[in-house]
Motif scaffolding. Sequence first.
Motif, PDB file in Angstrom:
ATOM      1  N   CYS A  66       0.831  -1.212   0.000  1.00 38.94           N
ATOM      2  CA  CYS A  66       0.000   0.000   0.000  1.00 38.94           C
ATOM      3  C   CYS A  66       0.864   1.261   0.000  1.00 38.94           C
ATOM      4  O   CYS A  66       0.586   2.210  -0.734  1.00 38.94           O
ATOM      5  CB  CYS A  66      -0.946   0.002   1.196  1.00 38.94           C
ATOM      6  N   ASP A  72      -3.260  -3.183  -6.364  1.00 37.70           N
ATOM      7  CA  ASP A  72      -3.757  -4.447  -6.921  1.00 37.70           C
ATOM      8  C   ASP A  72      -3.103  -5.637  -6.231  1.00 37.70           C
ATOM      9  O   ASP A  72      -3.771  -6.609  -5.887  1.00 37.70           O
ATOM     10  CB  ASP A  72      -3.518  -4.509  -8.436  1.00 37.70           C
ATOM     11  N   LEU A 100      -5.874   3.929  -0.479  1.00 37.59           N
ATOM     12  CA  LEU A 100      -6.936   4.375  -1.376  1.00 37.59           C
ATOM     13  C   LEU A 100      -7.146   5.877  -1.266  1.00 37.59           C
ATOM     14  O   LEU A 100      -7.299   6.572  -2.277  1.00 37.59           O
ATOM     15  CB  LEU A 100      -8.244   3.632  -1.070  1.00 37.59           C
ATOM     16  N   THR A 101      -7.151   6.385  -0.050  1.00 40.93           N
ATOM     17  CA  THR A 101      -7.320   7.816   0.174  1.00 40.93           C
ATOM     18  C   THR A 101      -6.166   8.589  -0.460  1.00 40.93           C
ATOM     19  O   THR A 101      -6.381   9.588  -1.149  1.00 40.93           O
ATOM     20  CB  THR A 101      -7.415   8.116   1.685  1.00 40.93           C
ATOM     21  N   ALA A 103      -4.414   7.718  -2.921  1.00 37.46           N
ATOM     22  CA  ALA A 103      -4.520   7.619  -4.381  1.00 37.46           C
ATOM     23  C   ALA A 103      -5.727   8.384  -4.927  1.00 37.46           C
ATOM     24  O   ALA A 103      -5.963   8.390  -6.130  1.00 37.46           O
ATOM     25  CB  ALA A 103      -4.597   6.147  -4.794  1.00 37.46           C
ATOM     26  N   GLY A 104      -6.499   9.020  -4.029  1.00 36.93           N
ATOM     27  CA  GLY A 104      -7.661   9.791  -4.463  1.00 36.93           C
ATOM     28  C   GLY A 104      -8.886   8.949  -4.763  1.00 36.93           C
ATOM     29  O   GLY A 104      -9.841   9.430  -5.369  1.00 36.93           O
ATOM     30  N   ARG A 105      -8.876   7.713  -4.328  1.00 34.79           N
ATOM     31  CA  ARG A 105     -10.009   6.803  -4.569  1.00 34.79           C
ATOM     32  C   ARG A 105     -10.921   6.798  -3.341  1.00 34.79           C
ATOM     33  O   ARG A 105     -11.085   5.789  -2.668  1.00 34.79           O
ATOM     34  CB  ARG A 105      -9.481   5.420  -4.917  1.00 34.79           C
ATOM     35  N   ILE A 106     -11.516   7.939  -3.083  1.00 35.64           N
ATOM     36  CA  ILE A 106     -12.278   8.187  -1.860  1.00 35.64           C
ATOM     37  C   ILE A 106     -13.505   7.278  -1.747  1.00 35.64           C
ATOM     38  O   ILE A 106     -13.779   6.739  -0.674  1.00 35.64           O
ATOM     39  CB  ILE A 106     -12.698   9.675  -1.771  1.00 35.64           C
ATOM     40  N   GLU A 107     -14.235   7.089  -2.836  1.00 34.37           N
ATOM     41  CA  GLU A 107     -15.443   6.249  -2.776  1.00 34.37           C
ATOM     42  C   GLU A 107     -15.092   4.810  -2.395  1.00 34.37           C
ATOM     43  O   GLU A 107     -15.786   4.189  -1.599  1.00 34.37           O
ATOM     44  CB  GLU A 107     -16.206   6.291  -4.098  1.00 34.37           C
ATOM     45  N   LYS A 108     -14.024   4.302  -2.972  1.00 35.64           N
ATOM     46  CA  LYS A 108     -13.601   2.933  -2.633  1.00 35.64           C
ATOM     47  C   LYS A 108     -13.143   2.881  -1.172  1.00 35.64           C
ATOM     48  O   LYS A 108     -13.415   1.909  -0.467  1.00 35.64           O
ATOM     49  CB  LYS A 108     -12.481   2.465  -3.563  1.00 35.64           C
ATOM     50  N   ALA A 109     -12.477   3.925  -0.710  1.00 37.81           N
ATOM     51  CA  ALA A 109     -12.054   3.993   0.696  1.00 37.81           C
ATOM     52  C   ALA A 109     -13.269   3.993   1.624  1.00 37.81           C
ATOM     53  O   ALA A 109     -13.272   3.300   2.651  1.00 37.81           O
ATOM     54  CB  ALA A 109     -11.195   5.231   0.940  1.00 37.81           C
ATOM     55  N   LYS A 111     -16.154   2.672   1.000  1.00 37.39           N
ATOM     56  CA  LYS A 111     -16.730   1.321   0.956  1.00 37.39           C
ATOM     57  C   LYS A 111     -15.981   0.396   1.917  1.00 37.39           C
ATOM     58  O   LYS A 111     -16.592  -0.380   2.657  1.00 37.39           O
ATOM     59  CB  LYS A 111     -16.652   0.785  -0.476  1.00 37.39           C
TER      60      LYS A 111
END
Length: 117
Positions: A66, A72, A100-101, A103-109, A111
């Motif tokens: 991470c 992945d 995830l945060t 990497a800017g993948r807030i919605e996945k974070a 979840k």
Amino acid sequence: MDEAGCVVAKMVESGFSPDCFTYNTMINGYCIAGNLGEAFKMMDEMGRKGKPIDAVTYNTLISVLCKEGKLDEAFDLMTEMEKKKLGPDRYTYTAIIGALTHAGRIEKAKKFMSKLL
């Protein structure tokens, strides 16, 4: 890590078999040293020698993956961890949510955070 490897080798020469704690310490050391390849080799050796690969082993490797942005691969290890009924636990989720945060993948974070709650 070279010195630690020598100590483990001497331990084996003296008839002592490294245990899970020893392997996890070596894996963590390789991760800190930035040698992820050796960390994974050590995990493979654990399996070949019949030593239990536990949540600490997985979380150590997931955490470093991470931090390196290899999400992945981290997800693959988490899936493997789940199949073995070893987690994920709060340490796993913390590492993945942080990555995830970052990497800017807030919605996945979000979840993943809802799974934790």
